[in-house]
Design a protein around this motif. Sequence first.
Motif, PDB file in Angstrom:
ATOM      1  N   SER A  40       6.433 -14.182  23.194  1.00 33.60           N
ATOM      2  CA  SER A  40       6.955 -14.535  24.472  1.00 33.60           C
ATOM      3  C   SER A  40       8.216 -13.406  24.727  1.00 33.60           C
ATOM      4  CB  SER A  40       7.640 -15.913  24.515  1.00 33.60           C
ATOM      5  OG  SER A  40       8.650 -16.173  23.829  1.00 33.60           O
ATOM      6  N   GLY A  41       8.634 -13.322  26.128  1.00 33.65           N
ATOM      7  CA  GLY A  41       9.665 -12.299  26.281  1.00 33.65           C
ATOM      8  C   GLY A  41       8.878 -10.958  26.430  1.00 33.65           C
ATOM      9  N   SER A  42      10.023  -9.964  26.447  1.00 25.91           N
ATOM     10  CA  SER A  42       9.412  -8.392  26.498  1.00 25.91           C
ATOM     11  C   SER A  42       9.519  -7.643  25.233  1.00 25.91           C
ATOM     12  CB  SER A  42      10.132  -7.861  27.531  1.00 25.91           C
ATOM     13  OG  SER A  42      11.662  -8.007  27.431  1.00 25.91           O
ATOM     14  N   GLY A  43      10.166  -8.341  24.008  1.00 25.23           N
ATOM     15  CA  GLY A  43      10.429  -7.721  22.805  1.00 25.23           C
ATOM     16  C   GLY A  43       9.178  -7.418  22.103  1.00 25.23           C
ATOM     17  N   VAL A  44       9.314  -6.547  20.856  1.00 31.07           N
ATOM     18  CA  VAL A  44       8.275  -6.155  20.053  1.00 31.07           C
ATOM     19  C   VAL A  44       8.821  -6.501  18.763  1.00 31.07           C
ATOM     20  CG1 VAL A  44       6.961  -4.496  21.502  1.00 31.07           C
ATOM     21  CG2 VAL A  44       8.965  -3.731  20.066  1.00 31.07           C
ATOM     22  N   ILE A  45       7.887  -6.542  17.755  1.00 32.46           N
ATOM     23  CA  ILE A  45       8.398  -6.642  16.260  1.00 32.46           C
ATOM     24  C   ILE A  45       7.614  -5.400  15.440  1.00 32.46           C
ATOM     25  CG2 ILE A  45       8.895  -9.338  16.284  1.00 32.46           C
ATOM     26  CD1 ILE A  45       6.036  -9.542  15.021  1.00 32.46           C
ATOM     27  N   GLY A  46       8.293  -5.291  14.438  1.00 29.27           N
ATOM     28  CA  GLY A  46       7.873  -4.190  13.483  1.00 29.27           C
ATOM     29  C   GLY A  46       6.296  -4.585  13.034  1.00 29.27           C
ATOM     30  N   GLY A  47       5.519  -3.359  12.590  1.00 29.17           N
ATOM     31  CA  GLY A  47       4.275  -3.597  12.119  1.00 29.17           C
ATOM     32  C   GLY A  47       4.171  -3.308  10.745  1.00 29.17           C
ATOM     33  N   GLY A  48       5.266  -3.052   9.931  1.00 27.04           N
ATOM     34  CA  GLY A  48       5.236  -2.538   8.691  1.00 27.04           C
ATOM     35  C   GLY A  48       5.208  -1.215   8.556  1.00 27.04           C
ATOM     36  N   SER A  49       4.544  -0.541   7.585  1.00 27.28           N
ATOM     37  CA  SER A  49       4.608   1.056   7.071  1.00 27.28           C
ATOM     38  C   SER A  49       3.273   1.490   6.837  1.00 27.28           C
ATOM     39  CB  SER A  49       5.634   1.268   6.075  1.00 27.28           C
ATOM     40  OG  SER A  49       4.854   0.711   4.957  1.00 27.28           O
ATOM     41  N   GLU A  50       3.080   2.545   7.085  1.00 25.19           N
ATOM     42  CA  GLU A  50       1.734   3.328   6.782  1.00 25.19           C
ATOM     43  C   GLU A  50       1.962   4.712   6.180  1.00 25.19           C
ATOM     44  OE1 GLU A  50      -0.748   3.722  10.103  1.00 25.19           O
ATOM     45  OE2 GLU A  50       0.788   4.561  11.188  1.00 25.19           O
ATOM     46  N   VAL A  51       1.141   5.175   5.359  1.00 26.67           N
ATOM     47  CA  VAL A  51       1.148   6.615   4.830  1.00 26.67           C
ATOM     48  C   VAL A  51       0.344   7.414   5.657  1.00 26.67           C
ATOM     49  CG1 VAL A  51       0.525   8.078   2.828  1.00 26.67           C
ATOM     50  CG2 VAL A  51       1.352   5.695   2.616  1.00 26.67           C
ATOM     51  N   THR A  52       1.040   8.417   6.401  1.00 30.14           N
ATOM     52  CA  THR A  52       0.228   9.525   6.995  1.00 30.14           C
ATOM     53  C   THR A  52      -0.324  10.501   6.544  1.00 30.14           C
ATOM     54  OG1 THR A  52       2.359  10.450   7.620  1.00 30.14           O
ATOM     55  CG2 THR A  52       1.417   8.645   9.228  1.00 30.14           C
ATOM     56  N   ARG A  63       0.776  -1.292  -0.127  1.00 35.07           N
ATOM     57  CA  ARG A  63      -0.001   0.040   0.127  1.00 35.07           C
ATOM     58  C   ARG A  63       0.754   1.408   0.022  1.00 35.07           C
ATOM     59  NH1 ARG A  63      -2.957  -3.002   3.742  1.00 35.07           N
ATOM     60  NH2 ARG A  63      -2.222  -1.449   5.678  1.00 35.07           N
ATOM     61  N   SER A  64       1.817   1.412   0.906  1.00 33.37           N
ATOM     62  CA  SER A  64       2.680   2.518   1.000  1.00 33.37           C
ATOM     63  C   SER A  64       3.541   2.647  -0.576  1.00 33.37           C
ATOM     64  CB  SER A  64       3.796   2.025   1.876  1.00 33.37           C
ATOM     65  OG  SER A  64       3.295   2.108   3.423  1.00 33.37           O
ATOM     66  N   SER A  65       3.928   1.638  -1.077  1.00 34.67           N
ATOM     67  CA  SER A  65       4.601   1.793  -2.355  1.00 34.67           C
ATOM     68  C   SER A  65       3.615   1.917  -3.405  1.00 34.67           C
ATOM     69  CB  SER A  65       5.472   0.456  -2.663  1.00 34.67           C
ATOM     70  OG  SER A  65       6.408   0.017  -1.806  1.00 34.67           O
ATOM     71  N   GLN A  66       2.424   1.588  -3.384  1.00 38.46           N
ATOM     72  CA  GLN A  66       1.508   2.029  -4.258  1.00 38.46           C
ATOM     73  C   GLN A  66       1.243   3.333  -4.201  1.00 38.46           C
ATOM     74  OE1 GLN A  66      -2.775   0.295  -3.905  1.00 38.46           O
ATOM     75  NE2 GLN A  66      -2.569   0.166  -6.322  1.00 38.46           N
ATOM     76  N   ALA A  67       1.030   4.101  -3.047  1.00 32.83           N
ATOM     77  CA  ALA A  67       0.782   5.330  -2.865  1.00 32.83           C
ATOM     78  C   ALA A  67       1.716   6.298  -3.405  1.00 32.83           C
ATOM     79  CB  ALA A  67       0.472   5.639  -1.245  1.00 32.83           C
ATOM     80  N   SER A  89       2.480  22.550  -7.139  1.00 31.28           N
ATOM     81  CA  SER A  89       3.674  22.108  -6.164  1.00 31.28           C
ATOM     82  C   SER A  89       4.030  20.469  -6.273  1.00 31.28           C
ATOM     83  CB  SER A  89       3.394  22.381  -4.717  1.00 31.28           C
ATOM     84  OG  SER A  89       3.069  23.842  -4.835  1.00 31.28           O
ATOM     85  N   ARG A  90       5.177  20.134  -6.211  1.00 34.39           N
ATOM     86  CA  ARG A  90       5.441  18.736  -6.057  1.00 34.39           C
ATOM     87  C   ARG A  90       5.085  18.174  -4.757  1.00 34.39           C
ATOM     88  NH1 ARG A  90      10.163  15.952  -4.007  1.00 34.39           N
ATOM     89  NH2 ARG A  90      11.088  18.422  -3.657  1.00 34.39           N
ATOM     90  N   GLN A  91       4.469  16.831  -4.857  1.00 34.92           N
ATOM     91  CA  GLN A  91       3.760  16.385  -3.733  1.00 34.92           C
ATOM     92  C   GLN A  91       4.841  15.251  -3.344  1.00 34.92           C
ATOM     93  OE1 GLN A  91      -0.462  15.321  -4.391  1.00 34.92           O
ATOM     94  NE2 GLN A  91      -0.836  17.351  -5.220  1.00 34.92           N
ATOM     95  N   VAL A  92       4.929  14.736  -2.129  1.00 40.35           N
ATOM     96  CA  VAL A  92       5.525  13.670  -1.540  1.00 40.35           C
ATOM     97  C   VAL A  92       4.762  12.929  -0.512  1.00 40.35           C
ATOM     98  CG1 VAL A  92       7.823  14.782  -1.873  1.00 40.35           C
ATOM     99  CG2 VAL A  92       6.426  15.136   0.306  1.00 40.35           C
ATOM    100  N   VAL A  93       5.054  11.651  -0.651  1.00 39.95           N
ATOM    101  CA  VAL A  93       4.410  10.623   0.538  1.00 39.95           C
ATOM    102  C   VAL A  93       5.243  10.897   1.752  1.00 39.95           C
ATOM    103  CG1 VAL A  93       3.773   8.412   1.047  1.00 39.95           C
ATOM    104  CG2 VAL A  93       3.603   9.315  -1.326  1.00 39.95           C
ATOM    105  N   THR A  94       4.463  10.984   2.918  1.00 37.91           N
ATOM    106  CA  THR A  94       5.109  10.721   4.239  1.00 37.91           C
ATOM    107  C   THR A  94       4.793   9.607   4.757  1.00 37.91           C
ATOM    108  OG1 THR A  94       4.800  13.140   4.681  1.00 37.91           O
ATOM    109  CG2 THR A  94       5.143  11.995   6.671  1.00 37.91           C
ATOM    110  N   GLN A  95       5.639   8.642   4.910  1.00 39.55           N
ATOM    111  CA  GLN A  95       5.605   7.277   5.287  1.00 39.55           C
ATOM    112  C   GLN A  95       6.509   6.939   6.611  1.00 39.55           C
ATOM    113  OE1 GLN A  95       6.858   4.697   1.951  1.00 39.55           O
ATOM    114  NE2 GLN A  95       7.160   3.092   3.505  1.00 39.55           N
TER     115      GLN A  95
END
Length: 492
Positions: A54-66, A16-20, A38-44
Amino acid sequence: MASTFFGVSIANSGLRSSQAALITTSNNVSNVKTTGYSRQVVTQVAAGAAAVYSGSGVIGGGSEVTAIERERNWRLDQSYWSQNTVQTTWQTKSDTMSQIESVFGEPSDSGFTTVMKNFHDALENLSKASPDPSVRTTVESYGEAFCQYLHDAAASLQAQREGVNQDVKTSVDQINSYAKQLADLNKTIAQAKASGSAANELQDQRDLLLDKLSAVAGITVTQTAQNGDESNPVWSVSIGSQMLVNGGSYDTIKCTASADNMFTLQWEKTGDAFVPNGGSLGSQLELRDGTGTGGTYQGVPYYQEQLNVFARTFAQNFNAEHKAGYGSDGTTSLNFFTYSGMSSAAFDADIYSNLKAANISVSSDIKGDVSKIAAASKNPTTTSGESDNNNAKALADLLQSTDCMGAGKGTPEDALNAIITTMGTNGAYAKRMATNMSSAVATISSRRSSVSGVSTNEEASNLTMYQQAYESSAKVLNTWDDIYTTTLDLLN
């Protein structure tokens, strides 16, 4: 805890991010020649992380276009509007002064030098001729030609002033139109942003209108946050100390024709006098109304008055010499020049206050009877022999005297050339300033373009980058699909 199919979700977010980004880049490329775009840019950004099993770690959730935002520099816009006002101020003066300079038709075969030479030569011939009515008629004819030259110059100057006056009306109509469009855009943009929608193209339209408005009059643009929210500010535009546009409301300028058919300008709501503070409209008003007195600009009225002073001074000095001589019928003390075909006697009662370049004429006495041209220095009816025609010689000499236009003020040609020289000096200065300011505006415009403009090379590079990112995310998605398919097969 991360979902069982969290890998698919991550890969899908990348798609989705790459498509945007690809769509945004395509939009940039398609508008590479669009004025004001004016040139437009994606804020990702990285999506929120998820807890592991298990444990106390976290994993990434991917990306999103804001957001998809415009690349724009507010300070450069303000600088552009300011410099654009100054540039159009001088460009308008330069263009109009070039037209005014053509009024006097110098140098040319029909210019003032030729007119004065013909008049001088006719008087010289009269001083040498026997009492021949045809020679006197020639003098009267070239006197008329002198008057006609001044009439034409005065009419051309008045036409220039009336033309500039119509330009004033056109400029006011432009400002009123821009004000309404800006107010409408402000409302639409505010509504779009309040609902969470992008308004990039609408904002580009607003900035382009401000570019155009800054060429007509000096403007000040401000942004005021609403309730502390700076993401959707109220845009206001003022000219001088008066507000033209404030958010979704706006004022207009009213044109009212005065007694001389020149437009006076007032703010519609307050009735206060409108002061454009530069730009093409500011220059038009200076050119139309500038008398050169009290430090004001030397506009068309200044040159009109200079031409009127020239006509009065010349007529007064020529008449003084003519009145000293005698016509072939013994007539004396007659004015050669009056105005509007007035008789010499009536003109003496009026003096010179009403004589202008537009109405100077050969007196009705001379036009009705060329024998009244005062060629003689002595009364031929009381002296023996023919008229000596010495006064005709004195009149011819006067036209080439450096005292003709007053003590030490030069010949008629000198006096008129002084007016033309002033025109040329003012025109050259305006042209030089317009050229200098064009360079300044071009520099600022280039800096704006480096921020807001679309570079085909840069966008081509972005297309390749985002295409590869999209393909990579698709490959990741395929990989997770294989993993989940194999896993499910094992469970069956």
